[in-house]
Write a protein that holds these residues in place. Structure first.
Motif, short mmCIF file in Angstrom:
data_model
loop_
_atom_site.label_atom_id
_atom_site.label_comp_id
_atom_site.label_asym_id
_atom_site.label_seq_id
_atom_site.Cartn_x
_atom_site.Cartn_y
_atom_site.Cartn_z
N ARG A 66 0.82 -1.22 0.00
CA ARG A 66 0.00 0.00 0.00
C ARG A 66 0.85 1.28 0.00
N CYS A 67 2.14 1.13 -0.22
CA CYS A 67 3.06 2.26 -0.15
C CYS A 67 3.15 3.00 -1.49
N PRO A 68 3.06 4.33 -1.48
CA PRO A 68 3.14 5.09 -2.73
C PRO A 68 4.54 5.16 -3.32
N VAL A 69 5.57 4.78 -2.56
CA VAL A 69 6.94 4.85 -3.07
C VAL A 69 7.60 3.47 -3.13
N LEU A 70 6.78 2.44 -3.33
CA LEU A 70 7.28 1.07 -3.38
C LEU A 70 8.38 0.91 -4.43
N ILE A 71 8.19 1.42 -5.62
CA ILE A 71 9.17 1.26 -6.70
C ILE A 71 10.48 1.96 -6.35
N GLU A 72 10.42 3.16 -5.83
CA GLU A 72 11.63 3.90 -5.45
C GLU A 72 12.39 3.17 -4.36
N CYS A 73 11.67 2.63 -3.39
CA CYS A 73 12.27 1.88 -2.30
C CYS A 73 12.95 0.62 -2.82
#
Length: 119
Positions: A66-73
């Motif tokens: 549910r994280c909006p920055v999953l790809i960046e992380c």
């Protein structure tokens, strides 16, 4: 995931890899959902039983989903490389597999490896 076992969430500093409209407002990790959760969910305690580890990792992955920055992380964890914990919805073992696949793909394409090895 942001903190390592030896860092508090406030001490975690992650370099920005690319510029986007999101990053212009602040670093990507400032929007990470995991900042509101316990680091223990994302990092294994010593001598954790397998069943407990699998359950904890699944709970961490639900937070990541549910994280909006999953790809960046995830990209941060692959580029660093982060050897421990759940980052970007992937465990350390899953990241090793992904890095190996990227290295094989790059080798097949005749390109130099662009991702570091996890020790």
């Amino acid at each position: 995931m942001l903190p390592t076992p030896h860092q508090s969430p406030q001490a975690a500093v992650v370099p920005v890899q690319r510029t986007s409209s999101r990053e212009q407002a602040g670093p990507w990790h400032s929007e990470a959902v995991c900042r509101r959760d316990e680091a223990g969910l994302f990092f294994a305690p010593s001598k954790e039983p397998t069943a407990a580890r699998l359950s904890r990792e699944q709970a961490a992955k639900r937070v990541c989903a549910r994280c909006p920055v999953l790809i960046e992380c995830r990209e941060h964890a692959l580029l660093q490389p982060e050897p421990y914990g759940v980052w970007g919805g992937l465990t350390a073992a899953e990241r090793r597999v992904m890095l190996a696949r990227r290295r094989r793909r790059d080798a097949d394409l005749g390109q130099p490896a662009q991702v570091p090895r996890i020790a």
